[in-house]
Design a protein around this motif. Structure first.
Motif, PDB file in Angstrom:
ATOM      1  N   VAL A   1       1.638   9.495  -5.663  1.00  0.00           N
ATOM      2  CA  VAL A   1       2.211  10.684  -5.439  1.00  0.00           C
ATOM      3  C   VAL A   1       3.784  11.174  -6.527  1.00  0.00           C
ATOM      4  O   VAL A   1       3.453  12.505  -6.888  1.00  0.00           O
ATOM      5  CB  VAL A   1       2.952  10.914  -3.763  1.00  0.00           C
ATOM      6  CG1 VAL A   1       3.693  11.973  -3.612  1.00  0.00           C
ATOM      7  CG2 VAL A   1       1.699  10.599  -2.804  1.00  0.00           C
ATOM      8  N   LEU A   2       4.225  10.201  -6.834  1.00  0.00           N
ATOM      9  CA  LEU A   2       5.653  10.618  -7.551  1.00  0.00           C
ATOM     10  C   LEU A   2       5.099  10.933  -8.993  1.00  0.00           C
ATOM     11  O   LEU A   2       5.496  11.850  -9.531  1.00  0.00           O
ATOM     12  CB  LEU A   2       6.668   9.534  -7.599  1.00  0.00           C
ATOM     13  CG  LEU A   2       7.564   9.579  -6.210  1.00  0.00           C
ATOM     14  CD1 LEU A   2       8.581   8.333  -6.551  1.00  0.00           C
ATOM     15  CD2 LEU A   2       8.463  10.789  -6.191  1.00  0.00           C
ATOM     16  N   ALA A   3       4.198   9.975  -9.295  1.00  0.00           N
ATOM     17  CA  ALA A   3       3.606  10.198 -10.447  1.00  0.00           C
ATOM     18  C   ALA A   3       2.929  11.381 -10.828  1.00  0.00           C
ATOM     19  O   ALA A   3       3.127  12.325 -11.935  1.00  0.00           O
ATOM     20  CB  ALA A   3       2.660   8.947 -11.113  1.00  0.00           C
ATOM     21  N   VAL A   4       2.014  12.029 -10.030  1.00  0.00           N
ATOM     22  CA  VAL A   4       1.312  13.116 -10.038  1.00  0.00           C
ATOM     23  C   VAL A   4       2.455  14.253 -10.047  1.00  0.00           C
ATOM     24  O   VAL A   4       2.157  15.336 -10.767  1.00  0.00           O
ATOM     25  CB  VAL A   4       0.310  13.211  -8.811  1.00  0.00           C
ATOM     26  CG1 VAL A   4      -0.317  14.734  -8.550  1.00  0.00           C
ATOM     27  CG2 VAL A   4      -0.880  12.220  -9.007  1.00  0.00           C
ATOM     28  N   ALA A   5       3.341  14.201  -8.965  1.00  0.00           N
ATOM     29  CA  ALA A   5       4.367  15.361  -9.047  1.00  0.00           C
ATOM     30  C   ALA A   5       5.112  15.449 -10.250  1.00  0.00           C
ATOM     31  O   ALA A   5       5.262  16.812 -10.867  1.00  0.00           O
ATOM     32  CB  ALA A   5       5.384  15.209  -7.732  1.00  0.00           C
ATOM     33  N   GLY A   6       5.611  14.267 -10.855  1.00  0.00           N
ATOM     34  CA  GLY A   6       6.292  14.290 -12.018  1.00  0.00           C
ATOM     35  C   GLY A   6       5.490  14.894 -13.053  1.00  0.00           C
ATOM     36  O   GLY A   6       5.897  15.853 -13.848  1.00  0.00           O
ATOM     37  N   PHE A   7       4.200  14.651 -13.302  1.00  0.00           N
ATOM     38  CA  PHE A   7       3.439  14.821 -14.492  1.00  0.00           C
ATOM     39  C   PHE A   7       2.968  16.469 -14.232  1.00  0.00           C
ATOM     40  O   PHE A   7       3.667  17.042 -15.336  1.00  0.00           O
ATOM     41  CB  PHE A   7       2.090  14.216 -14.449  1.00  0.00           C
ATOM     42  CG  PHE A   7       1.261  14.635 -15.505  1.00  0.00           C
ATOM     43  CD1 PHE A   7       1.473  13.969 -17.021  1.00  0.00           C
ATOM     44  CD2 PHE A   7      -0.034  15.442 -15.268  1.00  0.00           C
ATOM     45  CE1 PHE A   7       0.577  14.758 -18.059  1.00  0.00           C
ATOM     46  CE2 PHE A   7      -0.837  15.899 -16.480  1.00  0.00           C
ATOM     47  CZ  PHE A   7      -0.436  15.337 -17.862  1.00  0.00           C
ATOM     48  N   SER A   8       2.800  16.895 -13.110  1.00  0.00           N
ATOM     49  CA  SER A   8       2.661  18.472 -12.827  1.00  0.00           C
ATOM     50  C   SER A   8       3.625  19.379 -13.172  1.00  0.00           C
ATOM     51  O   SER A   8       3.549  20.195 -13.988  1.00  0.00           O
ATOM     52  CB  SER A   8       2.242  18.765 -11.412  1.00  0.00           C
ATOM     53  OG  SER A   8       1.262  17.692 -10.966  1.00  0.00           O
TER      54      SER A   8
ATOM     55  N   ALA B   1       0.900  -1.379  -0.047  1.00  0.00           N
ATOM     56  CA  ALA B   1      -0.085   0.060  -0.055  1.00  0.00           C
ATOM     57  C   ALA B   1       0.921   1.235   0.085  1.00  0.00           C
ATOM     58  O   ALA B   1       0.703   2.114  -0.840  1.00  0.00           O
ATOM     59  CB  ALA B   1      -1.041   0.149   1.077  1.00  0.00           C
ATOM     60  N   LYS B   2       1.953   1.456   0.906  1.00  0.00           N
ATOM     61  CA  LYS B   2       2.811   2.302   0.981  1.00  0.00           C
ATOM     62  C   LYS B   2       3.589   2.523  -0.635  1.00  0.00           C
ATOM     63  O   LYS B   2       3.684   3.831  -0.956  1.00  0.00           O
ATOM     64  CB  LYS B   2       4.139   2.082   1.739  1.00  0.00           C
ATOM     65  CG  LYS B   2       3.567   2.680   3.332  1.00  0.00           C
ATOM     66  CD  LYS B   2       4.913   2.497   4.105  1.00  0.00           C
ATOM     67  CE  LYS B   2       4.333   2.107   5.500  1.00  0.00           C
ATOM     68  NZ  LYS B   2       5.473   1.741   6.267  1.00  0.00           N
ATOM     69  N   PHE B   3       3.955   1.419  -1.076  1.00  0.00           N
ATOM     70  CA  PHE B   3       4.441   1.529  -2.584  1.00  0.00           C
ATOM     71  C   PHE B   3       3.678   2.242  -3.472  1.00  0.00           C
ATOM     72  O   PHE B   3       3.766   3.059  -4.354  1.00  0.00           O
ATOM     73  CB  PHE B   3       5.017   0.311  -2.961  1.00  0.00           C
ATOM     74  CG  PHE B   3       5.150   0.227  -4.459  1.00  0.00           C
ATOM     75  CD1 PHE B   3       6.416   0.614  -4.729  1.00  0.00           C
ATOM     76  CD2 PHE B   3       4.393  -0.430  -5.301  1.00  0.00           C
ATOM     77  CE1 PHE B   3       7.042   0.836  -5.931  1.00  0.00           C
ATOM     78  CE2 PHE B   3       5.040  -0.107  -6.802  1.00  0.00           C
ATOM     79  CZ  PHE B   3       6.152   0.280  -7.083  1.00  0.00           C
ATOM     80  N   VAL B   4       2.107   1.977  -3.349  1.00  0.00           N
ATOM     81  CA  VAL B   4       1.158   2.425  -4.376  1.00  0.00           C
ATOM     82  C   VAL B   4       1.116   3.873  -4.138  1.00  0.00           C
ATOM     83  O   VAL B   4       1.089   4.737  -4.895  1.00  0.00           O
ATOM     84  CB  VAL B   4      -0.217   1.613  -4.263  1.00  0.00           C
ATOM     85  CG1 VAL B   4      -1.119   2.388  -4.927  1.00  0.00           C
ATOM     86  CG2 VAL B   4       0.026   0.180  -4.548  1.00  0.00           C
ATOM     87  N   ILE B   5       0.918   4.477  -2.700  1.00  0.00           N
ATOM     88  CA  ILE B   5       0.922   5.665  -2.542  1.00  0.00           C
ATOM     89  C   ILE B   5       1.842   6.405  -2.867  1.00  0.00           C
ATOM     90  O   ILE B   5       1.883   7.620  -3.731  1.00  0.00           O
ATOM     91  CB  ILE B   5       0.747   5.816  -0.787  1.00  0.00           C
ATOM     92  CG1 ILE B   5      -0.768   5.315  -0.446  1.00  0.00           C
ATOM     93  CG2 ILE B   5       0.674   7.546  -0.526  1.00  0.00           C
ATOM     94  CD1 ILE B   5      -0.859   5.015   0.950  1.00  0.00           C
ATOM     95  N   LEU B   6       3.390   5.849  -2.685  1.00  0.00           N
ATOM     96  CA  LEU B   6       4.369   6.546  -3.056  1.00  0.00           C
ATOM     97  C   LEU B   6       4.535   6.996  -4.531  1.00  0.00           C
ATOM     98  O   LEU B   6       4.690   8.090  -5.063  1.00  0.00           O
ATOM     99  CB  LEU B   6       5.668   6.090  -2.525  1.00  0.00           C
ATOM    100  CG  LEU B   6       6.990   6.385  -2.809  1.00  0.00           C
ATOM    101  CD1 LEU B   6       7.193   7.885  -1.747  1.00  0.00           C
ATOM    102  CD2 LEU B   6       8.243   5.754  -2.412  1.00  0.00           C
ATOM    103  N   PHE B   7       4.282   5.825  -5.219  1.00  0.00           N
ATOM    104  CA  PHE B   7       4.158   5.766  -6.816  1.00  0.00           C
ATOM    105  C   PHE B   7       3.108   6.526  -7.290  1.00  0.00           C
ATOM    106  O   PHE B   7       3.641   7.472  -8.124  1.00  0.00           O
ATOM    107  CB  PHE B   7       3.776   4.413  -7.307  1.00  0.00           C
ATOM    108  CG  PHE B   7       3.703   4.437  -8.686  1.00  0.00           C
ATOM    109  CD1 PHE B   7       5.011   4.174  -9.372  1.00  0.00           C
ATOM    110  CD2 PHE B   7       2.619   4.354  -9.392  1.00  0.00           C
ATOM    111  CE1 PHE B   7       5.120   4.240 -11.040  1.00  0.00           C
ATOM    112  CE2 PHE B   7       2.473   4.363 -10.850  1.00  0.00           C
ATOM    113  CZ  PHE B   7       3.951   4.392 -11.453  1.00  0.00           C
TER     114      PHE B   7
END
Ligand code: HEC
Length: 153
Positions: free
Chosen positions: A14-21, A6-12
């Motif tokens: 967050v990173l995907a959203v930040a990267g895309f933004s 679950a932590k991995f999914v959340i971290l992934f």
């Protein structure tokens, strides 16, 4: 085990959203830098470039051009790349290099003849995202040209 997944999914996420933004925001240019617009488009053969619009700029023809531009032209409506306002800020703006033509920029548009526009719409601009619109009738292309002109008048 489940918790760490679950932590991995959340971290992934967050990173995907930040990267895309970051990608989306950092690559967005101000419209002002698009006028005058750098232009390396190939010139139409002289006789094509000298073609004059066969249609008069009546409200009916301009509205027909607008409908093609916004939604009806197949396979992709012009607005997707050129923007509904014709300013080249379409929905895929930041992914196109060179940028789509900014029809609102008089400084650039004043040097582009009606015939040149017709020729590029019919044949595309090789090596760019501007594709050839082979299925449009001549009359429809001239209606589009009238509408494109109206952005910088
Ligand atoms: C997939 C993106 C895309 C779509 C859809 C698209 N264009 Fe373009 N258009 C471009 C790009 C990119 C350029 C810049 C080409 C270049 O720099 O040579 C361009 C350039 C042009 C030019 C400028 C020609 C010149 O000599 O400077 C005209 C006119 C034009 N498009 C008309 C249209 C019309 C009309 C439609 C719809 C029927 C359309 N475009 C659809 C991407 C697109």
């Amino acid at each position: 085990m489940k918790a760490s997944f679950a932590k991995f999914v959340i971290l992934f996420t967050v990173l995907a959203v930040a990267g895309f933004s970051f990608y989306f925001l950092s690559s967005r240019e101000e419209p002002s830098s698009l006028c005058p617009q750098a232009r390396t488009t190939v010139s139409a053969p002289e006789k094509d470039a000298r073609m004059k619009n066969i249609l008069a700029p009546t409200e009916e023809n301009i509205q027909a051009g607008k409908a093609l531009f916004n939604s009806q032209a197949q396979p992709i409506p012009c607005s997707i790349c050129h923007g509904f306002k014709g300013d080249s800020i379409g929905v895929i703006f930041q992914w196109i290099k060179p940028y789509a033509r900014n029809f609102t920029c008089f400084q650039t548009m004043k040097d582009i003849s009606d015939g040149q526009m017709f020729w590029v719409i019919r044949n595309g601009s090789h090596g760019t995202r501007m594709q050839a619109y082979k299925k449009l009738e001549d009359e429809q292309i001239w209606q589009l040209v009238l509408y494109l002109r109206s952005f910088s008048e």
